[in-house]
Design an enzyme around this catalytic site. Structure first.
Site, PDB file in Angstrom:
ATOM      1  N   GLY A 305     -20.358 -25.391  28.919  1.00 25.53           N
ATOM      2  CA  GLY A 305     -19.881 -24.864  27.651  1.00 25.53           C
ATOM      3  C   GLY A 305     -20.707 -25.345  26.474  1.00 25.53           C
ATOM      4  O   GLY A 305     -21.938 -25.484  26.554  1.00 25.53           O
ATOM      5  N   SER A 306     -20.040 -25.660  25.374  1.00 21.68           N
ATOM      6  CA  SER A 306     -20.736 -25.974  24.123  1.00 21.68           C
ATOM      7  C   SER A 306     -21.601 -27.222  24.191  1.00 21.68           C
ATOM      8  O   SER A 306     -22.485 -27.413  23.347  1.00 21.68           O
ATOM      9  CB  SER A 306     -19.718 -26.115  22.989  1.00 21.68           C
TER      10      SER A 306
END
Length: 440
Positions: A305-306
């Protein structure tokens, strides 16, 4: 005139029917031949038994008149980087029986139960077996074994043993793992370094009679055990403790099902802490759910993810495409090959620097960076960060992350891979990649 003489005996048989005839001789020869063949067969068998098969039968005789008992070695100790004990083997005893020596199994079983606890029927079953050896209780406290010895029960004896102990309980449980009753490592580093930690068992071979009773002075061979080797980890017990407490608070705060933490020295790559939750106490591992045994930082893969935005940002800087203060005009969303990319929280059009794109975890801004790199160059940078290969850490069951090669990318891959979708990696792989940024 002379009178005729009467015959004095029966008439004589024809010569052909007397023993000296041809038929009688054939019978004698046949009987003699059979006797010779029988003696020859017995002789051949005796030669086979006494010459050719002598060693095999001697070995069978030895096996039937001797028994062997293993002497377990002392398992090596596991220390943290400062010499604090994380896993150690403590003195214990094993109580065993020679069932063929026991004439009063029920009474003996009741006496054992009175000291060891448990059901007397359990001990009676073991004492009634038709064998020369049976375990009664393994890895008991030496004082308890001494109480059994004080009973002076016929056919009951004790021998040296050890029990694995983890002084800090759940601390680094998934990293350390645990051992089974036979002192074999079953999980974690106890399994990975089992051959180093376990050592080599010794043995005592002794003679006994048909009933299994040891012969006085009948020890044939005794070999002493070779104790296992100690190992020292890079784990810091204090940092590990803080990591586990922080992880447990985070799981409770966010109502998560599980989690993991890796603390790594970015200069050396040494792992200072590695925590997974939910955890367990290796001193009582049998009571825990097997899912708690997993060292999730090494065995589980996730979409980063981020967190992957840091790698994308580092890549454009390393490639010389932008500077930290480069400014980008970012709309609220971005259309890429039919897919609309938006932010986690709606916003208006903004003018953000590269630093602000990373600080605000902007999906739109990160996609812009990824598109500036291009598919081939983005792939090569992520591969250089170790996304596609295991770390080679000293731990069993390490999983490998996944980054599809460019020829398998879809038209929208460039719009999701830069911020960590469509990619998978372990927490340890991610920590290693972040360390490459931290150490320059």
């Amino acid at each position: 005139m002379r009178a005729k003489r009467k015959p004095t005996g029966a008439a004589r048989a024809p010569r052909s029917q007397r023993g000296g005839g041809p038929l009688g001789r054939e019978r004698h020869v046949l009987a003699l031949s059979v006797l010779i063949l029988m003696l020859l067969a017995v002789g051949v068998r005796l030669v086979d038994l006494q010459v050719f098969s002598a060693s095999a039968f001697a070995e069978m005789a030895r096996d039937q008149s001797t028994s062997e008992i293993a002497i377990p070695p002392q398992r090596g100790t596991i220390y943290d980087r400062d010499g604090e004990v994380l896993a150690i083997s403590r003195e214990a005893s094993t109580i065993y029986a020679s069932p063929r020596l026991i004439t009063e199994a029920t009474a003996t079983a009741q006496a054992l139960a009175s000291v060891l606890g448990g059901d007397a029927a359990f001990y009676a079953d073991r004492l009634s077996r038709d064998s020369g050896f049976a375990y009664v209780a393994r890895k008991v406290d030496p004082d308890l074994a001494g109480a059994v010895e004080a009973l002076e029960l016929v056919g009951i004896d004790t021998m040296r043993d050890s029990v694995r102990s983890y002084p800090s309980g759940p601390l680094a449980a998934q990293v350390l793992g645990f051992v089974g009753t036979d002192d074999k490592g079953l999980a974690g580093l106890e399994q990975h370094f089992d051959s180093t930690l376990r050592g080599v068992a010794g043995s005592v071979r002794f003679e006994h009679d048909r009933s299994g009773r040891p012969a006085p002075g009948g020890v044939i061979l005794r070999s002493e055990p070779v104790d296992g080797t100690d190992i020292v980890l890079t784990i810091d017990r204090d940092i590990q403790h803080v990591a586990q407490e922080s992880l447990e608070r985070a799981i409770e705060t966010w109502d998560a099902k599980a989690g993991s933490v890796v603390v790594m020295d970015p200069r050396s790559g040494e792992i200072l802490a590695m925590a997974s939750a939910p955890g367990f106490d290796p001193n009582r591992f049998a009571e825990a759910d097997s899912a708690a045994y997993r060292n999730r930082a090494v065995t589980d893969v996730h979409e980063p993810g981020s967190t992957l935005k840091s790698l994308t940002t580092a890549a454009v800087l390393d490639a010389g495409l932008f500077e930290p203060d480069s400014v980008f005009d970012l709309p609220p969303s971005l259309q890429v090959a039919g897919r609309r990319i938006g932010e986690a929280r709606p916003r208006e059009r903004v003018q953000w620097t590269l630093e602000e794109i990373l600080a605000n975890s902007s999906n739109v801004g990160t996609v812009r960076l990824g598109m500036a790199l291009g598919e081939e160059r983005l792939y090569e940078y992520l591969r250089a960060f170790g996304v596609t290969e295991p770390t080679g850490v000293d731990f069993p069951g390490e999983a490998q992350g996944f980054l599809p090669p460019v020829d398998q990318w879809s038209a929208t891959s460039i719009a999701n891979i830069p911020f960590g979708q469509g990619v998978s990696m372990t927490p340890l792989q991610l920590a290693r990649a972040m360390a490459a940024i931290a150490n320059g």
